[in-house]
Design a protein around this motif. Structure first.
Motif, mmCIF file in Angstrom:
data_model
loop_
_atom_site.group_PDB
_atom_site.id
_atom_site.type_symbol
_atom_site.label_atom_id
_atom_site.label_comp_id
_atom_site.label_asym_id
_atom_site.label_seq_id
_atom_site.Cartn_x
_atom_site.Cartn_y
_atom_site.Cartn_z
ATOM 1 N N LYS A 45 0.828 -1.213 0.000
ATOM 2 C CA LYS A 45 0.000 0.000 0.000
ATOM 3 C C LYS A 45 0.861 1.261 0.000
ATOM 4 O O LYS A 45 0.502 2.259 -0.622
ATOM 5 N N THR A 46 2.010 1.222 0.682
ATOM 6 C CA THR A 46 2.935 2.362 0.669
ATOM 7 C C THR A 46 3.488 2.575 -0.736
ATOM 8 O O THR A 46 3.556 3.718 -1.217
ATOM 9 N N LYS A 47 3.859 1.494 -1.382
ATOM 10 C CA LYS A 47 4.379 1.589 -2.754
ATOM 11 C C LYS A 47 3.302 2.115 -3.698
ATOM 12 O O LYS A 47 3.575 2.967 -4.553
ATOM 13 N N LEU A 48 2.082 1.632 -3.535
ATOM 14 C CA LEU A 48 0.967 2.091 -4.366
ATOM 15 C C LEU A 48 0.730 3.583 -4.173
ATOM 16 O O LEU A 48 0.564 4.328 -5.150
ATOM 17 N N LYS A 49 0.732 4.024 -2.932
ATOM 18 C CA LYS A 49 0.529 5.440 -2.644
ATOM 19 C C LYS A 49 1.627 6.292 -3.282
ATOM 20 O O LYS A 49 1.345 7.328 -3.900
ATOM 21 N N THR A 50 2.870 5.861 -3.192
ATOM 22 C CA THR A 50 3.991 6.595 -3.789
ATOM 23 C C THR A 50 3.848 6.674 -5.302
ATOM 24 O O THR A 50 4.048 7.742 -5.897
#
Length: 169
Positions: free
Chosen positions: A31-36
């Motif tokens: 989810k962090t990677k997706l947000k970035t």
């Protein structure tokens, strides 16, 4: 009866451990990677929007230059130059009335500006827009891949929680 209960307890503990690791993978990594990725893509969309506005302005200016009285591309023959709002920095705008619109300075990146004619500037902007579109498409593809990985992990969690569903189908 007793060993079977231990096996069940151990299995539940292992399943809980796997579920926690999968949930941690989703929440902390995917989810962090997706947000970035989505934030980067949004920045590129904003930049593309700015270039589209600039292209529209330059096309308007170029249209006025090419429709002069004598048919030549000479902005000196315009009866009354248009007022423009010029960004002086940090979104501080001032009115300006350019003497000529034959050439413009275009920020080409890394702090460099090029002195271009309107057709050259329009060509450069179109190339820049197409490069930005390719970049945003690549980021969209990467974001979709991460979304797919998140769905896979949730599917794995579902198989751990409900093993009877995988045996049936």
């Amino acid at each position: 009866v007793y060993p079977r209960d231990i096996f069940l307890v151990v299995r539940v503990m292992l399943a809980d451990s796997k579920i926690e690791r999968y949930e941690q993978l989703v929440e902390e990594t995917l989810k962090t990677k997706l947000k970035t990725l989505l934030e980067k893509r949004d920045l590129i969309y904003d930049e593309t929007s700015e270039f589209m506005k600039l292209r529209h302005l330059l096309q308007t200016m170029h249209g006025r230059n090419t429709t002069c009285k004598d048919g030549e591309n000479n902005s000196q023959t315009l009866a009354k130059p248009e007022k423009m709002m010029v960004n002086m920095g940090n979104d501080f705008f001032m009115q300006a009335r350019p003497k000529t619109t034959d050439h413009v300075f275009v920020n080409i990146g890394l702090g460099f500006h090029a002195y271009l004619t309107l057709p050259e500037a329009l060509t450069w902007i179109q190339k820049k827009e197409s490069a930005l579109v390719k970049k945003s498409d690549a980021l969209t593809d990467q974001a979709n891949e991460v979304r797919f990985h998140i769905k896979l992990v949730y599917g794995a969690i579902d198989e751990i929680v409900h093993p009877e569903r995988t045996k049936e189908g």
